[in-house]
Every structure is written in structure tokens, then in C-alpha cells.
Design a protein around this motif. Structure first.
Motif, PDB file in Angstrom:
ATOM      1  N   MET A 283       1.016  -1.323  -0.229  1.00  0.00           N
ATOM      2  CA  MET A 283       0.051  -0.068   0.045  1.00  0.00           C
ATOM      3  C   MET A 283       1.017   1.323   0.090  1.00  0.00           C
ATOM      4  O   MET A 283       0.396   2.295  -0.681  1.00  0.00           O
ATOM      5  N   THR A 284       1.997   1.440   0.648  1.00  0.00           N
ATOM      6  CA  THR A 284       3.009   2.388   0.906  1.00  0.00           C
ATOM      7  C   THR A 284       3.582   2.555  -0.718  1.00  0.00           C
ATOM      8  O   THR A 284       3.461   3.686  -1.331  1.00  0.00           O
ATOM      9  N   ARG A 285       3.916   1.508  -1.422  1.00  0.00           N
ATOM     10  CA  ARG A 285       4.182   1.608  -2.831  1.00  0.00           C
ATOM     11  C   ARG A 285       3.251   1.848  -3.770  1.00  0.00           C
ATOM     12  O   ARG A 285       3.588   2.820  -4.576  1.00  0.00           O
ATOM     13  N   TRP A 286       1.928   1.479  -3.381  1.00  0.00           N
ATOM     14  CA  TRP A 286       0.806   1.961  -4.284  1.00  0.00           C
ATOM     15  C   TRP A 286       0.576   3.421  -4.315  1.00  0.00           C
ATOM     16  O   TRP A 286       0.246   4.048  -5.386  1.00  0.00           O
ATOM     17  N   MET A 287       0.507   4.030  -2.873  1.00  0.00           N
ATOM     18  CA  MET A 287       0.185   5.445  -2.919  1.00  0.00           C
ATOM     19  C   MET A 287       1.358   6.174  -3.490  1.00  0.00           C
ATOM     20  O   MET A 287       0.970   7.366  -4.097  1.00  0.00           O
ATOM     21  N   ALA A 288       2.538   5.633  -3.386  1.00  0.00           N
ATOM     22  CA  ALA A 288       3.613   6.530  -3.837  1.00  0.00           C
ATOM     23  C   ALA A 288       3.687   6.520  -5.357  1.00  0.00           C
ATOM     24  O   ALA A 288       3.774   7.659  -6.232  1.00  0.00           O
ATOM     25  N   TRP A 289       3.195   5.649  -5.882  1.00  0.00           N
ATOM     26  CA  TRP A 289       2.940   5.284  -7.708  1.00  0.00           C
ATOM     27  C   TRP A 289       1.898   6.146  -7.929  1.00  0.00           C
ATOM     28  O   TRP A 289       1.978   6.838  -8.769  1.00  0.00           O
ATOM     29  N   PHE A 290       0.485   6.279  -7.104  1.00  0.00           N
ATOM     30  CA  PHE A 290      -0.308   7.010  -7.593  1.00  0.00           C
ATOM     31  C   PHE A 290      -0.049   8.506  -7.440  1.00  0.00           C
ATOM     32  O   PHE A 290      -0.271   9.370  -8.209  1.00  0.00           O
ATOM     33  N   GLU A 291       0.493   8.920  -6.284  1.00  0.00           N
ATOM     34  CA  GLU A 291       0.838  10.244  -6.137  1.00  0.00           C
ATOM     35  C   GLU A 291       1.828  10.660  -7.281  1.00  0.00           C
ATOM     36  O   GLU A 291       1.815  11.983  -7.498  1.00  0.00           O
ATOM     37  N   GLY A 292       2.934   9.889  -7.444  1.00  0.00           N
ATOM     38  CA  GLY A 292       3.727  10.045  -8.663  1.00  0.00           C
ATOM     39  C   GLY A 292       3.042  10.454  -9.844  1.00  0.00           C
ATOM     40  O   GLY A 292       3.373  11.480 -10.838  1.00  0.00           O
ATOM     41  N   LEU A 293       1.941   9.868 -10.233  1.00  0.00           N
ATOM     42  CA  LEU A 293       1.405  10.034 -11.297  1.00  0.00           C
ATOM     43  C   LEU A 293       0.477  11.144 -11.265  1.00  0.00           C
ATOM     44  O   LEU A 293       0.330  11.851 -12.317  1.00  0.00           O
ATOM     45  N   MET A 294      -0.268  11.581 -10.022  1.00  0.00           N
ATOM     46  CA  MET A 294      -0.973  12.771  -9.998  1.00  0.00           C
ATOM     47  C   MET A 294       0.024  13.882 -10.145  1.00  0.00           C
ATOM     48  O   MET A 294      -0.312  14.927 -10.818  1.00  0.00           O
ATOM     49  N   GLU A 295       1.329  13.866  -9.510  1.00  0.00           N
ATOM     50  CA  GLU A 295       2.249  14.974  -9.689  1.00  0.00           C
ATOM     51  C   GLU A 295       2.751  15.239 -10.897  1.00  0.00           C
ATOM     52  O   GLU A 295       2.851  16.704 -11.514  1.00  0.00           O
ATOM     53  N   ASP A 296       2.852  14.213 -11.706  1.00  0.00           N
ATOM     54  CA  ASP A 296       3.311  14.876 -13.243  1.00  0.00           C
ATOM     55  C   ASP A 296       2.517  14.721 -13.933  1.00  0.00           C
ATOM     56  O   ASP A 296       2.572  14.801 -15.645  1.00  0.00           O
TER      57      ASP A 296
ATOM     58  N   ALA B 272       2.392   0.791 -19.830  1.00  0.00           N
ATOM     59  CA  ALA B 272       3.647   0.807 -19.101  1.00  0.00           C
ATOM     60  C   ALA B 272       3.466   1.151 -17.586  1.00  0.00           C
ATOM     61  O   ALA B 272       4.008   0.733 -16.566  1.00  0.00           O
ATOM     62  N   ILE B 273       2.426   2.187 -17.397  1.00  0.00           N
ATOM     63  CA  ILE B 273       2.138   2.544 -15.932  1.00  0.00           C
ATOM     64  C   ILE B 273       1.191   1.399 -15.280  1.00  0.00           C
ATOM     65  O   ILE B 273       1.676   1.046 -14.367  1.00  0.00           O
TER      66      ILE B 273
END
Length: 134
Positions: free
Chosen positions: A31-44, A96-97
Motif C-alpha cells: 500500500m505504501t508503494r501503491w500510494m507513492a505510485w499514484f501520487e507520482g502519477l498525479m504530480e506529473d 507501461a503505467i
């Protein structure tokens, strides 16, 4: 603008029980990796939105929505657990995502679908009317 670019792509996460054999620490790690993945996609700017879905809901059917039943009726292993709406430029980029989903290694699957400009039924009606007109 390409239709895929304009409307985006949807990632549908299938599998509500991918975590059943994991320890609480393993689940927290995913879940920590999942949130980092999603937040990175939102930020970029490659993700527009995303949410998990509750496991239960209602299904409306019949004329005028006369029938409302508990649902969804899909096999639990096939149930959609959540979604991301991406703003990427191509199916390849969306794939790829999707391949980076942290729960893939635990049995979750990710369905990638372009978002259509209109529903398939409406498009078929428009095509039939255009063919009839000319």
C-alpha cells in the motif's frame, strides 16, 4: 487531438482478495508503494483521478430502473476494486503505467481501456444514420 489523448485511459484494478496470503507488514509495504505510485502519477499530470471502490453496491436494471438489487454480481475474484483515470498520450504509455502496479505480483490484474468519446451503442446509431443518409 487524438481521441485516446483527449479522453484518456482507465486502469481498472481487478481482484479484491490479492492480499489474503500477505502479512500486515507486507500489505502495508504494497500500500505504501501503491500510494507513492499514484501520487507520482498525479504530480506529473499522468493521472487525473483514482479511487478504490467499496465491495458492495447496488445494481439497477429494468424499465425505468424498476429493479434495484444488491450487487455487484461479478465473481468476487473478478470484482473491480478501484480505478485510475489517466491523461496519457497512448495505450503503450497506459500499459507501461499499469505494469508498475505494486499488487500485480500478488495476483491483482489491471485492465487498461481507452475512454471513448461516446458509448458504442450511440456510435453504432450515428454510423447507421450516416449510412442511411448517404
Amino acid at each position: 487531438m487524438d481521441v485516446e489523448m483527449k479522453n484518456g485511459h482507465m486502469l481498472l484494478f481487478r481482484g479484491n482478495h490479492w492480499d489474503k496470503d500477505l502479512s500486515p507488514e507486507q500489505i502495508q509495504d504494497v500500500m505504501t508503494r501503491w500510494m507513492a505510485w499514484f501520487e507520482g502519477l498525479m504530480e506529473d499530470g499522468r493521472a487525473k483521478s483514482g479511487q478504490p471502490l467499496q465491495r458492495a453496491g447496488k445494481v439497477v436494471s429494468g424499465k425505468n430502473g424498476h429493479t434495484v438489487a444488491d450487487g455487484p454480481f461479478a465473481e468476487s475474484k473478478e470484482a473491480i476494486a478501484g480505478y485510475f483515470l489517466l491523461t496519457v498520450e497512448s495505450m503503450d504509455e497506459a500499459l507501461a503505467i499499469a505494469k508498475l502496479c505494486p499488487a500485480l505480483e500478488h495476483g491483482m490484474t489491471v485492465e487498461v481501456r481507452p475512454v471513448s468519446e461516446c458509448c458504442a451503442v450511440q456510435q453504432r446509431a450515428l454510423d447507421l444514420m450516416a449510412a442511411a443518409a448517404g
